[in-house]
Enzyme design. Structure first.
Site, mmCIF file in Angstrom:
data_model
loop_
_atom_site.group_PDB
_atom_site.id
_atom_site.type_symbol
_atom_site.label_atom_id
_atom_site.label_comp_id
_atom_site.label_asym_id
_atom_site.label_seq_id
_atom_site.Cartn_x
_atom_site.Cartn_y
_atom_site.Cartn_z
ATOM 1 N N SER A 591 11.846 22.858 -36.219
ATOM 2 C CA SER A 591 10.709 22.929 -37.134
ATOM 3 C C SER A 591 10.945 22.017 -38.321
ATOM 4 O O SER A 591 12.091 21.756 -38.718
ATOM 5 C CB SER A 591 10.502 24.362 -37.629
ATOM 6 O OG SER A 591 9.521 24.417 -38.637
ATOM 7 N N TYR A 604 13.113 32.678 -41.836
ATOM 8 C CA TYR A 604 12.678 31.721 -40.823
ATOM 9 C C TYR A 604 13.244 30.335 -41.112
ATOM 10 O O TYR A 604 13.794 29.677 -40.224
ATOM 11 C CB TYR A 604 11.144 31.675 -40.787
ATOM 12 C CG TYR A 604 10.576 30.708 -39.782
ATOM 13 C CD1 TYR A 604 10.545 31.018 -38.425
ATOM 14 C CD2 TYR A 604 10.057 29.473 -40.183
ATOM 15 C CE1 TYR A 604 10.017 30.139 -37.500
ATOM 16 C CE2 TYR A 604 9.525 28.585 -39.260
ATOM 17 C CZ TYR A 604 9.506 28.920 -37.921
ATOM 18 O OH TYR A 604 8.986 28.040 -37.013
#
Length: 714
Positions: A591, A604
Site C-alpha cells: 500500500s 494498518y
C-alpha cells in the site's frame, strides 16, 4: 446381443450396457433433410461417450448432394471433420467440405506410398466450401468408401481386439465375417485405398477393423451409422467382459496394495513439484494427477513391468503419451521428506529415460526428420499412489492422462483375450516425427506470456485479487483462486468456470492465518497443476481508528492477516518452488500507506510498512533460488473491494472530512494524474513484474496510486 436388431425394433438407452445410446428422435426430426446437421448431431453424441472415442480423436463424415457454385448442377460433396478439433464439440465450422469426384480422381496422380504425404496439398484442389476447415490426413479414408455416413472412432474395446496378437482371427470369429480387417498402416492416402480394397474383397461388410488403430463403421443414414457403431462396439466390449479373468487374473493379479485415498493424495501432492521440476528441464510443464481405479489396477499389478515399457498401440494414444511412461521405483509409503535426498534418488531415473528417448530418436530418425523434441516423460506412474502427467498446459496434461487410461483399457482387454502388442518403435517414431505432424505443431499459436506458470492469489474472490487472477489467466497461467469467505469463493468459482473453463483454475478456501487451510491450498496447487510458480499476497483487511479507539484485538488482527499471513504464505510457496527448482515470483500487494503517514491509521499503516520491509528481507534471502520478490503499492482501490464496504470507508471519510460517496473523487483529486485507481491497474502492474520483461528485478516496489508525491520511494 443381436447385431441386427436395430432394423426390427426401436432402440433405447437400456438396449446397451457398455456404450451410451443418446439418440433423440425429436431432435433428429428437427434436422430432417439436413444431412450436415445430422452429421454434427451424430458426431456430438459419439464424442460425448469416452468409451467410443477420446478427446480430439476419431472423425466422422457424410456425403450429400449440393449445388455446384460454378455450374449450378447438383454434385456429390463430402463433409468430414477437418484437421484438429473434437467430434464431441464439433460445429459446421469444424468440417471440411470436398467434391467427392475430385477427391477420388487424385488416384490418377498418386505416385505410391513413398509419396503419399504430397497428396495432402492436393486435397486443397478438391475443396467445395472455401470457408471450411482444412482437410485432415484421414480425408481419403472416408472419401474412398461409398457410404453416405461413416464413423471412424477409437473405442477402447475395439482397439483391444485390434491390438491383440491374433486380433484378425478374433474379429473374423466375433462378427462372423461382417467386419473386415486392414493391417496396421499409418493414416493417409494409401490407407484409404486399402479400405476400399477391403470392401471390394468383402462385399456386404458393416465395418472394418484397423490393426492397432481403430474402427470404421457406416450406414446409409446418420441414424443407421450411429446404431451400427454402437452395436459393433457393444459386441467388442461384451466379448472382453466375458473373458476378463478367465484365462488368468487381470494384469496377472495385484503385486501390491494402494495406500488409502487420503494418504495417496498426500503422497502425490508432496512429490508432484519435484516431478514437475524434472519434467520442466526442457520446457516448463503443467501437471495433472489421477488415482483412478483403472490406473491403480494397472500400476499395482504383476504385469506392469512387462506392459508399461511396451508403449501404446493406437496412434492417438501414442501422440499424447509418448513412447512409454516412466515408472517410479518408490515404495507407496516411501518417506518423501528431504528435498535434496529425493532429488538425488529421482535424478537417475529421469536421466535414464532421457537417454533411452535419445537412443530411440537416433535409431529411428530419417535424414529429413525434425530435431529431437523434449526427451522428458509425459506419463509417470507411481505404484500404489497414482499417475502424473505433464504437458504444456493443463488441458493437454489432463487429456494425456485420459489417453493413457484408454491405453490401459486396451492392454487389459487385449491381454484378456490374447496377448497385447504395441506399435513397433519405428512405426511409432514415424508417427511422432511425421513431417505433417511437425507442420501442424509449427502452425500452433505461440504460447502466451504466462503459459506453463501456476499462480496462487490470496483473497482473489473479488476486488484486486480477482482482477489479478483474471489477468494471469488471460495471459495463459493456471490460477489458484482463494478466499476466506466460502460464499464469495463459490461465486468467483462459477464466474471463472464460465469465463475460462475448469482447466484454467482451481479454488481453495484460505484464511491466510490458518495453517491447515494453507497446507491444503498448496496441496490443491500440487495436485491440480503440479506446483506453484507465482505467489501473490493480496489478502488483507483495513481498520481505520484514532489511536485512543484502536484496540489490541484490532492490532493483532491486522498484523496476523497482513504481516504474519504474508510471511506464512510466502514460506509455504517457497517450499514448493524450491522442490521444483525453477525459480519463481512472490508479489506482495502492500500500500501507499507503507510509506505515507496519515491520521487514524497506526495499526494498518505500520503493518503495511512491515509488509514492505518483509518483502525486502525475503528478496535478499531468496535470490539464490532465483525467486524474485517484488511489491505493488496501490492506493484507494475502491471497486469491488470488501475493505471499502464497511467501517474502513467510513473511517477514512471521517479522517478526511468528506462523505463516503465522495471518497473516489477525493482520492483521485489528490493525485498528480487525477485518476481513479481500478483493480485492473493493479493487475497490470503485477503482470509487468512476471510477464518476462523484468526477470532480473527483485526487491523493487511499483507505486500504482495515480501519483502521490508523499509516497515516492526514496
Amino acid at each position: 446381443m443381436a447385431l441386427e436388431k436395430s432394423k426390427n425394433a426401436a432402440l433405447t438407452s437400456g438396449s446397451f450396457k457398455h456404450v451410451s445410446y443418446l439418440w433423440d428422435e425429436e431432435k433428429a426430426k428437427s434436422l430432417a433433410g439436413d444431412e450436415v446437421g445430422l452429421l454434427i448431431y451424430r458426431s456430438n453424441l459419439l464424442g460425448a461417450d469416452l468409451r467410443l472415442t477420446n478427446y480430439g480423436g476419431g472423425n466422422t463424415s457424410c456425403k450429400a448432394t449440393a449445388k455446384d457454385p460454378l455450374t449450378g448442377k447438383e454434385t456429390e460433396v463430402m463433409w468430414v471433420k477437418g484437421s484438429g478439433g473434437d467430434i464431441g464439440t464439433l460445429k459446421r465450422s469444424g468440417l471440411a467440405a470436398l467434391y467427392v469426384d475430385r477427391l477420388r480422381s487424385l488416384t490418377n496422380v498418386y505416385r505410391g506410398i513413398r509419396y503419399e504425404d504430397e497428396m495432402v496439398e492436393l486435397f486443397n484442389h478438391c475443396i467445395y466450401d472455401l470457408a471450411s476447415k482444412a482437410p485432415s490426413i484421414d480425408t481419403p479414408l472416408h472419401g474412398f468408401l461409398p457410404f453416405k455416413h461413416i464413423d471412424h472412432l477409437h473405442p477402447d474395446a475395439a482397439i483391444a481386439i485390434a491390438a491383440a496378437r491374433d486380433g484378425k482371427r478374433i474379429t473374423q470369429e466375433l462378427f462372423s465375417g461382417t467386419i473386415g480387417w486392414v493391417e496396421w498402416q499409418r493414416p493417409g492416402f494409401d490407407l484409404g485405398l486399402k479400405l476400399r480394397q477391403c470392401l471390394d474383397e468383402n462385399p456386404g461388410i458393416r465395418g472394418i477393423m484397423l490393426g492397432s488403430h481403430g474402427l470404421f463403421t457406416w450406414g446409409d443414414t446418420a441414424y443407421e451409422s450411429y446404431v451400427n457403431t454402437l452395436e459393433v462396439v457393444e459386441r467388442c466390449a461384451e466379448y472382453l467382459e466375458e473373458n476378463y479373468g478367465k484365462k488368468r487374473p487381470v494384469f496377472g493379479g495385484p503385486r501390491l496394495k494402494s495406500l488409502a485415498p487420503d494418504a495417496r493424495r498426500q503422497q502425490a501432492s508432496t512429490l508432484a513439484p519435484l516431478l514437475r521440476g524434472f519434467c520442466s528441464s526442457h520446457t516448463r510443464m503443467i501437471g495433472h494427477f489421477t488415482d483412478d481405479d483403472r490406473v491403480l489396477e494397472f500400476i499395482n499389478s504383476n504385469d506392469l513391468p512387462k506392459l508399461a515399457p511396451m508403449g501404446t498401440s493406437c496412434p492417438d494414444h501414442f501422440l499424447r503419451t509418448k513412447i512409454s511412461p516412466l515408472v517410479l521405483e518408490l515404495k507407496p509409503d516411501e518417506s518423501l521428506t528431504g528435498v535434496k535426498e529425493l532429488k538425488e534418488k529421482l535424478a537417475p531415473a529421469f536421466e535414464k529415460y532421457r537417454e533411452l528417448y535419445k537412443v530411440y530418436y537416433e535409431t529411428c530418425k530419417h535424414p529429413n526428420s525434425p530435431a529431437m523434441r523434449d526427451p522428458n516423460p509425459v506419463v509417470i506412474l507411481y505404484p500404489g499412489v497414482g499417475m502424473f502427467t505433464f504437458a504444456k498446459d493443463k488441458q493437454t496434461a489432463r487429456v494425456a492422462a485420459e489417453f493413457y487410461i484408454n491405453a490401459i483399457s486396451v492392454m487389459k482387454g487385449a491381454e484378456a483375450v490374447s496377448e497385447y502388442t504395441s506399435l513397433p518403435r519405428q512405426e511409432a517414431f514415424n508417427i511422432e516425427y511425421w513431417l505433417l505432424e511437425e507442420a501442424k505443431l509449427q502452425r500452433m499459436p505461440k504460447p502466451k506470456a504466462l503459459s506453463g506458470r501456476v499462480a496462487l492469489v490470496t483473497g482473489s474472490a473479488g476486488g484486486i485479487g480477482k482482477a489479478i487472477a483474471k489477468k494471469f489467466a488471460d495471459e495463459g497461467a493456471c490460477v489458484i483462486i482463494s478466499d476466506n469467505d466460502p460464499d464469495r469463493l463459490k461465486s468467483a468459482e462459477e464466474e471463472f468456470t464460465k469465463q475460462y473453463g475448469k482447466d484454467a483454475f482451481a479454488p481453495t478456501l484460505l484464511d491466510v492465518t490458518n495453517a491447515a487451510q494453507l497446507e491444503k491450498s498448496m496441496h490443491t496447487a500440487a495436485l491440480a497443476f503440479g506446483g506453484v510458480d507465482i505467489i501473490v499476497n493480496n489478502a488483507g483487511l483495513s481498520i481505520s481508528k484514532p489511536l485512543e479507539e484502536h484496540t489490541e484485538k484490532d492490532w493483532d488482527l491486522l498484523y496476523d492477516v497482513l504481516v504474519k499471513g504474508q510471511f506464512l504464505v510466502t514460506q509455504a510457496g517457497v517450499n514448493v518452488m524450491r522442490k521444483q527448482g525453477l525459480g519463481g515470483d512472490v508479489l506482495n500487494i502492500v500500500s501507499k500507506n507503507a510509506l505515507v503517514s496519515g491520521p487514524n491509521n497506526a495499526g494498518y499503516g505500520s503493518a503495511k510498512a512491515a509488509q514492505l520491509h518483509l518483502s525486502r528481507l525475503n528478496a535478499a534471502e531468496l535470490g539464490a533460488d532465483k525467486i524474485r520478490v517484488n511489491v505493488i503499492n496501490p492506493d484507494a482501490v475502491i471497486a469491488d473491494s470488501k475493505i471499502w464496504a464497511g467501517a474502513w470507508a467510513e473511517g477514512r471519510a471521517k479522517a478526511y472530512g468528506v462523505k463516503v460517496e465522495e471518497l473516489p473523487a477525493f482520492y483521485a483529486k489528490r493525485t498528480l494524474l487525477n485518476e481513479i485507481i481500478l483493480p485492473e491497474d493493479i493487475a497490470n502492474a503485477c503482470f509487468a513484474f512476471v510477464g518476462g520483461l523484468l526477470n532480473k528485478s527483485t526487491g523493487n516496489a511499483l507505486n500504482v496510486d495515480g501519483g502521490v508525491a508523499a509516497g515516492f520511494m526514496r
